[in-house]
Design a protein around this motif. Structure first.
Motif, PDB file in Angstrom:
ATOM      1  N   THR A 197       0.895  -1.045   0.005  1.00  0.00           N
ATOM      2  CA  THR A 197       0.041  -0.112   0.181  1.00  0.00           C
ATOM      3  C   THR A 197       0.774   1.134   0.074  1.00  0.00           C
ATOM      4  O   THR A 197       2.142   1.072  -0.053  1.00  0.00           O
ATOM      5  CB  THR A 197      -0.874  -0.079   1.200  1.00  0.00           C
ATOM      6  OG1 THR A 197      -0.216   0.078   2.128  1.00  0.00           O
ATOM      7  CG2 THR A 197      -1.953  -1.316   1.226  1.00  0.00           C
ATOM      8  N   ARG A 198       0.287   2.234  -0.002  1.00  0.00           N
ATOM      9  CA  ARG A 198       1.200   3.572   0.100  1.00  0.00           C
ATOM     10  C   ARG A 198       0.184   4.676   0.841  1.00  0.00           C
ATOM     11  O   ARG A 198      -1.072   4.699   0.420  1.00  0.00           O
ATOM     12  CB  ARG A 198       1.576   4.112  -1.307  1.00  0.00           C
ATOM     13  CG  ARG A 198       0.527   4.903  -2.235  1.00  0.00           C
ATOM     14  CD  ARG A 198      -0.474   4.211  -2.728  1.00  0.00           C
ATOM     15  NE  ARG A 198      -1.504   4.701  -3.307  1.00  0.00           N
ATOM     16  CZ  ARG A 198      -2.546   5.102  -2.796  1.00  0.00           C
ATOM     17  NH1 ARG A 198      -2.949   4.934  -1.447  1.00  0.00           N
ATOM     18  NH2 ARG A 198      -3.623   5.791  -3.295  1.00  0.00           N
ATOM     19  N   PHE A 199       0.843   5.596   1.344  1.00  0.00           N
ATOM     20  CA  PHE A 199      -0.131   6.836   1.770  1.00  0.00           C
ATOM     21  C   PHE A 199       0.379   7.964   0.808  1.00  0.00           C
ATOM     22  O   PHE A 199       1.715   8.288   1.048  1.00  0.00           O
ATOM     23  CB  PHE A 199      -0.038   6.976   3.185  1.00  0.00           C
ATOM     24  CG  PHE A 199      -0.529   8.285   3.753  1.00  0.00           C
ATOM     25  CD1 PHE A 199      -1.734   8.540   3.725  1.00  0.00           C
ATOM     26  CD2 PHE A 199       0.480   9.420   4.152  1.00  0.00           C
ATOM     27  CE1 PHE A 199      -2.441   9.739   4.097  1.00  0.00           C
ATOM     28  CE2 PHE A 199       0.016  10.550   4.917  1.00  0.00           C
ATOM     29  CZ  PHE A 199      -1.434  10.811   4.731  1.00  0.00           C
ATOM     30  N   PRO A 200      -0.302   8.599   0.028  1.00  0.00           N
ATOM     31  CA  PRO A 200       0.052   9.808  -0.822  1.00  0.00           C
ATOM     32  C   PRO A 200      -0.267  11.086  -0.351  1.00  0.00           C
ATOM     33  O   PRO A 200      -1.204  11.632  -1.253  1.00  0.00           O
ATOM     34  CB  PRO A 200      -0.440   9.219  -2.121  1.00  0.00           C
ATOM     35  CG  PRO A 200      -1.755   8.598  -1.762  1.00  0.00           C
ATOM     36  CD  PRO A 200      -1.587   8.292   0.035  1.00  0.00           C
ATOM     37  N   PRO A 201       0.180  11.886   0.648  1.00  0.00           N
ATOM     38  CA  PRO A 201      -0.270  13.179   0.757  1.00  0.00           C
ATOM     39  C   PRO A 201       0.265  13.955  -0.131  1.00  0.00           C
ATOM     40  O   PRO A 201       1.388  14.118  -0.837  1.00  0.00           O
ATOM     41  CB  PRO A 201       0.341  13.624   2.352  1.00  0.00           C
ATOM     42  CG  PRO A 201       1.453  12.270   2.282  1.00  0.00           C
ATOM     43  CD  PRO A 201       1.397  11.194   1.542  1.00  0.00           C
ATOM     44  N   GLU A 202      -0.570  15.156  -0.524  1.00  0.00           N
ATOM     45  CA  GLU A 202      -0.103  16.369  -1.049  1.00  0.00           C
ATOM     46  C   GLU A 202       0.865  17.163  -0.128  1.00  0.00           C
ATOM     47  O   GLU A 202       0.061  17.579   0.949  1.00  0.00           O
ATOM     48  CB  GLU A 202      -1.026  17.033  -1.735  1.00  0.00           C
ATOM     49  CG  GLU A 202      -0.393  18.023  -2.657  1.00  0.00           C
ATOM     50  CD  GLU A 202      -1.820  18.817  -3.557  1.00  0.00           C
ATOM     51  OE1 GLU A 202      -2.817  18.288  -3.518  1.00  0.00           O
ATOM     52  OE2 GLU A 202      -1.242  19.824  -4.351  1.00  0.00           O
ATOM     53  N   PRO A 203       2.010  17.782  -0.414  1.00  0.00           N
ATOM     54  CA  PRO A 203       2.676  18.352   0.788  1.00  0.00           C
ATOM     55  C   PRO A 203       2.052  19.827   0.729  1.00  0.00           C
ATOM     56  O   PRO A 203       3.022  20.851   0.390  1.00  0.00           O
ATOM     57  CB  PRO A 203       4.092  18.386   0.409  1.00  0.00           C
ATOM     58  CG  PRO A 203       4.128  17.797  -0.911  1.00  0.00           C
ATOM     59  CD  PRO A 203       2.858  17.357  -1.489  1.00  0.00           C
ATOM     60  N   ASN A 204       0.970  20.203   0.794  1.00  0.00           N
ATOM     61  CA  ASN A 204       0.337  21.531   0.572  1.00  0.00           C
ATOM     62  C   ASN A 204      -0.239  22.017   1.949  1.00  0.00           C
ATOM     63  O   ASN A 204      -1.019  22.664   2.010  1.00  0.00           O
ATOM     64  CB  ASN A 204      -0.581  21.478  -0.444  1.00  0.00           C
ATOM     65  CG  ASN A 204      -1.886  20.806  -0.155  1.00  0.00           C
ATOM     66  OD1 ASN A 204      -1.918  19.755   0.522  1.00  0.00           O
ATOM     67  ND2 ASN A 204      -2.838  20.878  -1.265  1.00  0.00           N
ATOM     68  N   GLY A 205       0.105  21.173   3.037  1.00  0.00           N
ATOM     69  CA  GLY A 205      -0.551  21.410   4.409  1.00  0.00           C
ATOM     70  C   GLY A 205      -0.112  20.693   5.328  1.00  0.00           C
ATOM     71  O   GLY A 205       0.380  19.518   4.924  1.00  0.00           O
ATOM     72  N   TYR A 206      -0.648  20.755   6.631  1.00  0.00           N
ATOM     73  CA  TYR A 206      -0.328  19.624   7.548  1.00  0.00           C
ATOM     74  C   TYR A 206      -1.407  18.801   7.433  1.00  0.00           C
ATOM     75  O   TYR A 206      -2.563  18.911   7.123  1.00  0.00           O
ATOM     76  CB  TYR A 206      -0.201  20.596   9.049  1.00  0.00           C
ATOM     77  CG  TYR A 206       0.879  21.295   9.229  1.00  0.00           C
ATOM     78  CD1 TYR A 206       1.410  22.342   8.427  1.00  0.00           C
ATOM     79  CD2 TYR A 206       1.928  20.749  10.142  1.00  0.00           C
ATOM     80  CE1 TYR A 206       2.534  22.707   8.712  1.00  0.00           C
ATOM     81  CE2 TYR A 206       2.800  21.571  10.615  1.00  0.00           C
ATOM     82  CZ  TYR A 206       3.372  22.443   9.716  1.00  0.00           C
ATOM     83  OH  TYR A 206       4.459  23.275  10.220  1.00  0.00           O
TER      84      TYR A 206
END
Ligand code: ATP
Ligand code: MG
Length: 557
Positions: A33-42
């Motif tokens: 699996t993966r966790f794919p956050p966009e680094p545009n906030g906390y």
């Protein structure tokens, strides 16, 4: 997962799909699996649900989980966010197998785009955003093909390369997939794969001026990492055909299965990063880490434990049904955890001075206070007692109601661990406000035990004035007054003006040297933690994490 003795999370429909895949030997019995956050906030508590799900599956199935930054939208992204995301994931108790950035794949993604063009599956389009909208059609009407749709392959290749080299202005051209302008699914109406954006990227600098769109980048990134189950939230359900289309056209190492689940919503809480950023920028809160924020760092600073957040994620479960979780469910998770783990302490947050007239001047006694009522292993500490103490203002009433069992003129009350005291008189200032209460104590009640069987119903907490240490006490309430902020209009109008109350209190001396983030139950007041940032020796600052549900005061008073 760093800790080995964490029990497996409860099953859910996604875990059942995985169980089935393992049975049939799909994916060579791998789980990735993966966790794919966009680094545009906390990260916020909604992300925590996704983190617990993805990393929890990797943990329980002996699989892998990557942390992947979806950094394809450089205008809003920043390294500050990247750093915070890593810290928060670790704090929650998880470790990624690999850390990747979608931007690591920019060259590969570009080469795949060239492949699509060569295969006649993508074209360079000169329509601007508005024209494209006009061509797109609606839910009830099919779209119209772009006039550039049949551009010859060689011309497309040439234009795509010029796009990459920066020869066109922002928005002048796009690369679009050639799928089906009549599809009932608008996402398949020749979606944009690349756009021109001459912006600096926090990792690739100015190397690129075309950036891939989310669906395109995401599907291929998943495939390159050989993800088996690509878990995302429900709003991507309609994007799944595009996800699959991209992978079907290309020679990629794997074809992950996208599975959608419903987002976490919590009452009185707002979770859009865009709006949270607004709260920060417009200074409605002190920062992303304000203890009132639903961010992971906000909860941490508020005093939440990773265990409580993981427990919450397990309890709410994973489904496809849209819902809103009562914020009290989250609060009860932290209460349960802290009830078990937090040592007790006596703290007075709204002090009223009490003088015990018959207690010898200069005498100090130390009472042994157990740190936990039901866990003797947590030990005890010494609590000093002397002639002048502070009690809570609300524990004294001059003309009490019939069932008021705390301190009042002529009434007797038990001081926790110490003595029975009886109120003899009060001193008032010019405005009539009580400034001092005078009492006598019964030396025979030492330890708080009745000497002669006489009943004292109320027990109150206190601190010795000469020994107590001043501390800033922050009481937090919900940030919003409405159950679903922003539903009826401007969410800023729904901010709770009383969400923070700062008091000057006194803590028992054993708290003088506690480290930031130490968590306590302040008896009868709630669970508190020493602030991560502002707490230091000489300036104690405690945040209330949560109140006590069945508060002692309510039961005993
Ligand atoms: P937001 O809308 O709050 O900005 P997002 O979905 O744009 O959130 P991402 O950084 O793209 O934020 O999200 C990373 C992962 O976290 C995604 O897989 C997303 O589906 C998941 N996620 C985001 N918000 C929630 C939520 N409220 N509940 C569950 N999962 C969430
Ligand atoms: Mg997003």
């Amino acid at each position: 997962m760093s800790s080995e003795n964490v029990p497996a999370a409860p099953t859910n429909f996604i875990r059942q799909i995985i169980d089935q895949d393992l049975k049939t030997g799909k994916n060579g019995s791998r789980v990735a699996t993966r966790f794919p956050p966009e680094p545009n906030g906390y990260l916020h508590i909604g992300h925590a649900k996704s983190i617990c799900l993805n990393f929890g599956i990797a943990r329980d199935y002996n699989g892998s989980c990557n942390l992947r930054y979806d950094d394809t939208n450089p205008a809003k992204e920043d390294v500050e966010y990247v750093d915070s995301i890593e810290r928060d994931v670790k704090w929650l108790g998880f470790e990624w197998t690999n850390k990747y950035y979608a931007s690591d794949y920019f060259e590969a993604l570009y080469q795949y785009a060239v492949e699509l063009v060569k295969a006649g599956k993508a074209f360079v389009c000169d329509l601007n955003a508005e024209q494209m909208r006009e061509h797109r059609g609606t839910l009830t009407q099919p779209g119209r093909p772009s006039p550039f749709r049949e551009r010859p392959v060689q011309e497309n290749l040439d234009l795509l390369e010029k796009m990459r080299r920066g020869l066109f202005e922002d928005g002048a051209r796009t690369l679009r997939a050639k799928i089906d302008m009549a599809s009932p699914n608008i996402n398949l109406r020749d979606p944009v794969l690349y756009r021109i954006k001459k912006v600096h990227h926090h990792r690739t600098g100015d190397k690129w001026c075309i950036y891939p769109m989310y669906d395109y980048a995401h599907s291929i990134s998943d495939a390159l990492e050989r993800i088996t189950h690509s878990i995302c939230t429900l709003e991507f359900e309609d994007h799944r055909p595009l996800y699959d289309w991209c992978l079907d056209q290309l020679q990629v190492p794997a074809h992950p299965q996208q599975i959608e689940f419903s987002r976490l919503n919590i009452s009185y809480t707002m979770m859009s990063k865009r709006k949270l950023l607004e709260l920060v920028q417009d200074r409605h809160v002190t920062g992303w880490d304000d203890p009132r924020m639903p961010t992971i760092i906000g909860f941490r600073r508020r005093g939440y434990t990773p265990e409580a957040i993981r427990d919450f994620a397990d309890r709410i479960g994973v489904t496809k049904k849209e819902n809103c979780i009562d914020v009290e469910q989250l609060e009860s998770c932290i209460r349960e955890d802290l009830d078990r783990r937090a040592p007790r302490a006596m703290v007075v947050i709204r002090p009223l001075k009490v003088v015990i007239d018959n207690y010898p001047e200069g005498q100090v006694e130390e009472f042994e206070g157990p740190n936990h009522p039901s866990n003797p292993e947590m030990g005890s500490r010494k609590v000093p007692f002397s002639k002048v103490i502070y009690i809570e203002q609300e524990d004294f009433v001059e003309t009490p109601q019939p069932k008021f069992f705390r301190l009042a003129p002529g009434k007797e009350v038990r001081l926790r661990f110490a003595y029975f005291i009886k109120c003899e008189s009060v001193v008032k200032d010019a405005t009539g406000a009580i400034t001092e209460v005078h009492c006598t104590y019964d030396p025979a009640s030492r330890g708080g035990n009745s000497p002669d069987g006489r009943k004292v119903k109320g027990t109150i907490h206190w601190v010795s004035a000469a020994h107590a240490v001043p501390a800033e006490i922050r009481l937090y309430d919900r940030l919003f007054t409405t159950e679903v902020p922003g539903q009826t209009g401007d969410y800023l109008k729904e901010l709770n003006s009383g969400s923070l109350e700062t008091l000057k209190g006194y803590v028992e001396p054993s708290l003088a040297t506690v480290a930031p983030e130490a968590r306590y139950q302040f008896e009868r007041l709630g669970y508190f933690c020493a602030d991560m940032k502002d707490h230091a020796p000489g300036h104690l600052a405690f945040n209330r994490t949560v109140t006590l549900r069945d508060s002692w005061a309510k039961i005993k008073a």
